[in-house]
Scaffold this active site. Structure first.
Site, mmCIF file in Angstrom:
data_model
loop_
_atom_site.group_PDB
_atom_site.id
_atom_site.type_symbol
_atom_site.label_atom_id
_atom_site.label_comp_id
_atom_site.label_asym_id
_atom_site.label_seq_id
_atom_site.Cartn_x
_atom_site.Cartn_y
_atom_site.Cartn_z
ATOM 1 N N ASP A 126 2.259 4.073 -1.377
ATOM 2 C CA ASP A 126 2.779 3.001 -0.521
ATOM 3 C C ASP A 126 3.050 1.782 -1.406
ATOM 4 O OD1 ASP A 126 3.405 1.258 1.527
ATOM 5 O OD2 ASP A 126 1.318 0.961 2.147
ATOM 6 N N GLN B 112 4.138 -9.955 0.481
ATOM 7 C CA GLN B 112 3.095 -9.692 1.480
ATOM 8 C C GLN B 112 2.273 -10.948 1.788
ATOM 9 O OE1 GLN B 112 0.399 -6.604 0.232
ATOM 10 N NE2 GLN B 112 -0.718 -6.550 2.165
ATOM 11 N N GLU C 242 -2.558 6.754 -1.643
ATOM 12 C CA GLU C 242 -2.993 7.186 -0.323
ATOM 13 C C GLU C 242 -2.766 8.688 -0.200
ATOM 14 O OE1 GLU C 242 -1.455 4.964 2.970
ATOM 15 O OE2 GLU C 242 -1.235 3.096 1.814
ATOM 16 N N THR D 2 8.541 4.331 0.079
ATOM 17 C CA THR D 2 7.254 5.032 0.134
ATOM 18 C C THR D 2 7.526 6.428 -0.419
ATOM 19 O OG1 THR D 2 6.674 3.846 2.165
ATOM 20 C CG2 THR D 2 5.378 5.812 1.649
ATOM 21 N N GLU E 255 -6.291 -4.603 -7.153
ATOM 22 C CA GLU E 255 -7.745 -4.494 -7.268
ATOM 23 C C GLU E 255 -8.156 -4.227 -8.714
ATOM 24 O OE1 GLU E 255 -9.648 -1.964 -4.106
ATOM 25 O OE2 GLU E 255 -7.556 -1.725 -3.533
ATOM 26 N N HIS F 106 -11.365 -0.750 -0.130
ATOM 27 C CA HIS F 106 -10.074 -1.434 -0.297
ATOM 28 C C HIS F 106 -9.979 -2.631 0.648
ATOM 29 C CE1 HIS F 106 -5.803 -2.138 -0.831
ATOM 30 N NE2 HIS F 106 -5.622 -1.994 0.459
ATOM 31 N N LYS G 213 6.462 -3.803 2.375
ATOM 32 C CA LYS G 213 6.052 -2.398 2.377
ATOM 33 C C LYS G 213 7.197 -1.425 2.632
ATOM 34 C CE LYS G 213 1.449 -2.951 2.412
ATOM 35 N NZ LYS G 213 0.516 -2.206 1.545
ATOM 36 N N ARG H 127 3.168 -7.600 -3.474
ATOM 37 C CA ARG H 127 2.053 -8.455 -3.051
ATOM 38 C C ARG H 127 2.474 -9.900 -2.816
ATOM 39 N NH1 ARG H 127 -0.966 -4.548 -1.197
ATOM 40 N NH2 ARG H 127 -1.643 -3.095 -2.802
ATOM 41 N N ASP I 72 0.687 3.754 9.070
ATOM 42 C CA ASP I 72 -0.196 3.620 7.914
ATOM 43 C C ASP I 72 -1.529 3.025 8.350
ATOM 44 O OD1 ASP I 72 -0.851 3.980 5.288
ATOM 45 O OD2 ASP I 72 0.062 2.116 4.586
ATOM 46 N N GLU J 53 -0.076 1.748 -3.873
ATOM 47 C CA GLU J 53 -1.271 2.081 -3.100
ATOM 48 C C GLU J 53 -1.391 3.601 -3.107
ATOM 49 O OE1 GLU J 53 -1.110 0.082 0.722
ATOM 50 O OE2 GLU J 53 -1.813 -1.790 -0.205
HETATM 51 CA CA CA Z 1 -0.908 1.106 2.689
#
Ligand code: CA
Length: 440
Positions: A244, A251, A212, A268, A384, A145, A264, A248, A138, A210
Site C-alpha cells: 500500500d 497524508q 500488508e 497499490t 517507522e 503499526h 493512498k 506521507r 484496507d 506499507e
Molecule cells: Ca494501509
C-alpha cells in the site's frame, strides 16, 4: 477453518521435478492460483496454478476434462480469465479442485500424460489481476503499526481508545490496484510544511511503502445479512502480498477529519499468486490477546479462533536503488515481520465488515493493514524504520535512504515454515517508482 488432509502430506512429491527442490515457493503442497498468459502473446488470460517452475494452464486442462464432480465444476470456473467465479463457489469446490490437482501432479499419477501438455514455464508467463476487484477495503490490524504511526502523527495520543475494541478500516480504491511487477509514477499532491502558512502542489518527497497482506473474498453475503465470525473463513478464498504505497506528506495534510484519500489511491501492488487458506492450514497458530487488553466483543470471538485464528506467515521487505541494480546488487532486506503479530484476524475482519449488513462480493479485496511486529526491526513501513525520516537506512551501494527516490524498487516476499510441514511461499510483490508527471 480448513483441516490438514492428504494434500498437505510432507512426503508428497511431484513429477514436475522443480517442485521438489527444498525451499521452493511452489511445492505440490502449495498450489496457488493466478490469472496468467504467455508473455508478449496477447492471448486471453486464464486461471493458472503454480507447480515448481511451471504453471498448469487451467483453460487447457479444462478442455481435456480430466476431473468430474465438484472438481470439474471448479476447474471450469478456474479456466475463466479471472478467478471471481472460482472464488464464488466456496470451500467444497476449492477443496475438491485442490485434491484433484494434487493427485494429478503427484509422482506416478496416471494423469501425468494429460496434465503435462497443459504446463507453461513460469519464466514465460505474465500476470493479470487475479480477480475483478469490485471493492477494496484496507484495515489497520497491527497494533504495533497503529501505535508507532500514531506517535509520529500525534505524539501525545499515539493509540486512539477505540483501537482495542473495533477493527479500524477505510474503503480504498480498486482502479489503481496493479499486479506485480507494477511501475507507477510518484504522486503529486497538496503538501504543507509545518513552517509555511499555505500548502503547495508538489511531488511527494515522503513516498513510503506499507507491507500488508491482501485477502481475496470468496462467496459473498446478501445485503443486510452479516457473516458470523465462526463462518467467516468460508468466505475467504486466499491471500496475496500487498504493498500500500503511501505519500506521507500528502497524508499528513489531508487525513483529518475523514482519513486516507489521495495519499493512498495512486497505486497499490499485489503479488500475482493467491495462496489458498487450505494451503495455509499447517501454519495456523493461536490468536492471542494479552490480559491488559479487552477481550473481543462476542461477535468477534470464537473458540476456534482462539485456537488457530492467526496465521504464521514470515514477511520480508527488500529495497533496490538504480545504482544497486547497475552494480548487480540484489534487493537488500531492510525488515522482517510476521502476520502472526496482527491484532485482528482474517475472520474478525470479515465478521466486522459485514456486521452492519454490508455485502461482500467474490473477488473483493481486504488489506490487513501494515503488518509491523513488536520490535523496531519488524516495522513494515519506512516511516517507522527511519523514525519518521530522521534515521536513514544505509544500503549496500553506500546510498542512504529515508523515503523512496525515483527509480527505486521494493520487493516484498512471504513464506510459511512449520515443523512437519513443507515450506510454501507467496512469490514476490515488486513495484518501481517513476518520476512524477511533469506539469505545474
Ligand atoms: Ca494501509
Amino acid at each position: 477453518m480448513s483441516l490438514i488432509n492428504e494434500t498437505h502430506d510432507p512426503a508428497l512429491r511431484s513429477w514436475v521435478a522443480s517442485a521438489n527442490q527444498p525451499g521452493h515457493d511452489f511445492p505440490i503442497q502449495n498450489l496457488p492460483f493466478a490469472s496468467v498468459r504467455r508473455r508478449g502473446t496477447g492471448e486471453p488470460f486464464r486461471g493458472g496454478v503454480a507447480i515448481g517452475d511451471a504453471i498448469v494452464d487451467l483453460a487447457a486442462l479444462h478442455r481435456a476434462h480430466p476431473f468430474d464432480g465438484l472438481a470439474a465444476e471448479a476447474l471450469a470456473a478456474g479456466a475463466e480469465p479471472q478467478l471471481n467465479a472460482l472464488m464464488g463457489l466456496g470451500p467444497a469446490h476449492w477443496s475438491a479442485l485442490r485434491l484433484a490437482l494434487s493427485r494429478a501432479l503427484r509422482e506416478g499419477s496416471a494423469l501425468c500424460a494429460v496434465v503435462e501438455p497443459c504446463l507453461m514455464p513460469r519464466a514465460e508467463a505474465e500476470y493479470g489481476l487475479p480477480a475483478r476487484i469490485g471493492d477494496y477495503t484496507d484495515f489497520y490490524s497491527s497494533i504495533h503499526h497503529a501505535t508507532n504511526i500514531g506517535r509520529l502523527f500525534r505524539p501525545d495520543n499515539p493509540l486512539l481508545p477505540n483501537y482495542t475494541w473495533v477493527p479500524i478500516g477505510y474503503h480504498g480504491r480498486s482502479s489503481s490496484i496493479g499486479v506485480s511487477p507494477q511501475v507507477f509514477r510518484r504522486p503529486r499532491g497538496q503538501i504543507k510544511a509545518p513552517d509555511t502558512a499555505a500548502p503547495v502542489l508538489a511531488p511527494s518527497r515522503r513516498l513510503d511503502i506499507e507491507l500488508e497482506l491482501g485477502v481475496f473474498v470468496g462467496p459473498g453475503n446478501a445485503l443486510g445479512e452479516p457473516i458470523p465470525v465462526a463462518e467467516a473463513e468460508a468466505h475467504v478464498f486466499g491471500i496475496v502480498l500487498l504493498n500500500d504505497w503511501s505519500a506521507r506528506d500528502i497524508q499528513a495534510w489531508e487525513y483529518q477529519p475523514l482519513g486516507p484519500f489521495l495519499a493512498k489511491n495512486f497505486a497499490t501492488t499485489i503479488s500475482p499468486w493467491v495462496v489458498t487458506l487450505e494451503a495455509l492450514a499447517p501454519f495456523r497458530v493461536p490468536f492471542e490477546r494479552s490480559a491488559d487488553h479487552p477481550p473481543p466483543l462476542p461477535y468477534l470471538d470464537d473458540p476456534r479462533l482462539r485456537e488457530q485464528g492467526a496465521v504464521d506467515i514470515q514477511l520480508d521487505i527488500a529495497w533496490q536503488t538504480v545504482r544497486m541494480a547497475e552494480q548487480g546488487l540484489p534487493p537488500h532486506p531492510v525488515a522482517q515481520t510476521n502476520y502472526r503479530h496482527a491484532y485482528w484476524t482474517l475472520a474478525q475482519m470479515v465478521a466486522h465488515h459485514t456486521v452492519n449488513g454490508c455485502n461482500l462480493q467474490p473477488g473483493d479485496l481486504l488489506g490487513t493493514g501494515t503488518l509491523s511486529g513488536p520490535r523496531s526491526d519488524q516495522a513494515a513501513a519506512f516511516i517507522e524504520l527511519t523514525q519518521g525520516g530522521k534515521q536513514p537506512l544505509t544500503l549496500p551501494s553506500g546510498e542512504a535512504r529515508t523515503f523512496l527516490e525515483d527509480g527505486d524498487t521494493v520487493v516484498l516476499r512471504g513464506w510459511c515454515e512449520a515443523p512437519g510441514a513443507v515450506r510454501i511461499g507467496f512469490g514476490e510483490c515488486r513495484g518501481t517508482v517513476l518520476p512524477a508527471p511533469s506539469g505545474q
